[in-house]
Design a protein around this motif. Structure first.
Motif, PDB file in Angstrom:
ATOM      1  N   UNK A 155       0.819  -1.217   0.000  1.00  0.00           N
ATOM      2  CA  UNK A 155       0.000   0.000   0.000  1.00  0.00           C
ATOM      3  C   UNK A 155       0.852   1.266   0.000  1.00  0.00           C
ATOM      4  N   UNK A 156       2.137   1.120  -0.285  1.00  0.00           N
ATOM      5  CA  UNK A 156       3.037   2.262  -0.170  1.00  0.00           C
ATOM      6  C   UNK A 156       3.410   2.844  -1.534  1.00  0.00           C
ATOM      7  N   UNK A 157       3.984   4.034  -1.521  1.00  0.00           N
ATOM      8  CA  UNK A 157       4.372   4.730  -2.751  1.00  0.00           C
ATOM      9  C   UNK A 157       5.888   4.821  -2.874  1.00  0.00           C
ATOM     10  N   UNK A 158       6.600   4.126  -1.987  1.00  0.00           N
ATOM     11  CA  UNK A 158       8.059   4.225  -1.941  1.00  0.00           C
ATOM     12  C   UNK A 158       8.729   3.792  -3.240  1.00  0.00           C
ATOM     13  N   UNK A 179       1.078  10.510  -3.307  1.00  0.00           N
ATOM     14  CA  UNK A 179       2.194  10.963  -4.126  1.00  0.00           C
ATOM     15  C   UNK A 179       2.300  12.484  -4.110  1.00  0.00           C
ATOM     16  N   UNK A 180       1.165  13.157  -4.147  1.00  0.00           N
ATOM     17  CA  UNK A 180       1.166  14.619  -4.158  1.00  0.00           C
ATOM     18  C   UNK A 180       1.709  15.199  -2.854  1.00  0.00           C
ATOM     19  N   UNK A 181       1.237  14.670  -1.731  1.00  0.00           N
ATOM     20  CA  UNK A 181       1.690  15.227  -0.459  1.00  0.00           C
ATOM     21  C   UNK A 181       3.118  14.799  -0.141  1.00  0.00           C
ATOM     22  N   UNK A 182       3.628  13.800  -0.874  1.00  0.00           N
ATOM     23  CA  UNK A 182       5.030  13.393  -0.706  1.00  0.00           C
ATOM     24  C   UNK A 182       5.963  14.286  -1.520  1.00  0.00           C
ATOM     25  N   UNK A 183       5.386  15.290  -2.196  1.00  0.00           N
ATOM     26  CA  UNK A 183       6.197  16.257  -2.913  1.00  0.00           C
ATOM     27  C   UNK A 183       6.377  15.981  -4.388  1.00  0.00           C
ATOM     28  N   UNK A 184       5.684  14.962  -4.902  1.00  0.00           N
ATOM     29  CA  UNK A 184       5.800  14.657  -6.322  1.00  0.00           C
ATOM     30  C   UNK A 184       4.994  15.664  -7.146  1.00  0.00           C
TER      31      UNK A 184
END
Length: 314
Positions: A155-158, A179-184
């Protein structure tokens, strides 16, 4: 005096029958989140109780997904993507769709590089959910012989952030937001929405087994109607519905925040409506099933098509 005693016994018997009513268990696909707000509202606001049902919401675990719980009798109702349900039916599991709440598809492929249609995916290394939900993507790959290399994740975006993969599958209401809040900084041409490429297959619906449907039809109908009422209430009272979602997340020790769940809630409420008519019907559209049959058959995911009667009224 005798008449009073008779009335007393009747009331006592009714109360005992109500108390002894068997518990019905609903298990969604995943942990507590706004994706399942209609069910949380129906329980929290007492809609299930008003219908005379004793309903408990129990979430699955990675080692015990909801389809396993349904097959073993640990629950009576589950949510599934339409294509997942069709795959299980093709495998011999008799499932019945009793309510279709998500009328639109929310899946999107997010790429590091710009995409110019389906052909841009050729030979890519793409992340997908290990726990399922990827039948349409597999069908797309098979149908166009794209040679995609699939890399499973929980369930991760790593994987995407570390650039270990070229692209990733995402739900518009979940991983896409992560992804958006992770700065992408994701541009429009880096996304490929399934609903925009002819794959707008309905997603979440409520399912039970054919045997339970046939032997407990009244309970099934009451559960479906109370659940529909829960979704409608959430549409009319989104802020209070969000409060209820956060309550369930906290009770289930889910690490999240209100902003993330608000994004998810808004996205999920939007796909309740038919993309063409804008109406919320809560029924499976025969044309949606027809499209799913076509794509799943051409993609080699199912061997036999699933008829409308088979999946709604066996």
């Amino acid at each position: 005096m005798k008449a009073k005693l008779i009335v007393l016994f009747i009331l006592l018997g009714t109360a005992m029958n109500s108390h002894a009513q068997a518990k019905l268990v609903f298990t969604p696909q995943w942990t507590a989140q706004a994706q399942f707000v209609g069910f949380y509202v129906a329980e929290a606001k007492g809609f299930y109780k008003e219908a005379g049902l004793n309903v408990s919401i129990e979430h699955p675990s990675p080692s015990n997904p909801n389809i396993n719980r349904l097959k073993t009798g640990q629950c009576q109702f589950i949510t599934l993507h339409l294509v997942s349900a069709m795959k299980f039916i093709d495998q011999g599991i008799q499932l019945v769709n009793i309510l279709q709440h998500y009328q639109q598809n929310t899946q999107v492929i997010v790429s590091h590089k710009p995409l110019k249609g389906i052909e841009s995916l050729r030979g890519m290394k793409i992340g997908h959910w290990k726990s399922g939900f990827s039948e349409l993507a597999f069908s797309l790959n098979h149908r166009y012989n794209l040679g995609i290399q699939w890399v499973p994740f929980l369930s991760h975006i790593n994987l995407y952030i570390s650039k270990a993969i070229d692209a990733t599958m995402a739900m518009s209401y979940n991983e896409f937001y992560q992804l958006k809040i992770a700065g992408q900084k994701i541009q429009k041409d880096q996304t490929l929405y399934f609903r925009d490429i002819g794959y707008n297959v309905p997603e979440d619906g409520v399912y039970t087994t054919a045997s339970f449907y046939k032997t407990h039809k009244k309970e099934v109908e009451k559960f479906a109607e109370a659940t529909r009422k829960g979704w409608e209430w959430a549409c009319q009272n989104p802020e209070e519905a969000l409060d209820i979602v956060m309550m369930y997340c906290q009770a289930n020790n889910v690490l999240t925040n209100r902003v993330a769940q608000q994004w998810m809630l808004e996205e999920c409420l939007n796909v309740l409506s038919d993309i063409k008519t804008g109406k919320r019907t809560y029924t499976l559209d025969p044309k949606g099933l027809e499209l799913a049959n076509q794509l799943m058959s051409e993609g080699g995911v199912i061997k036999q098509t699933v008829s409308y009667q088979q999946i709604t009224q066996p």
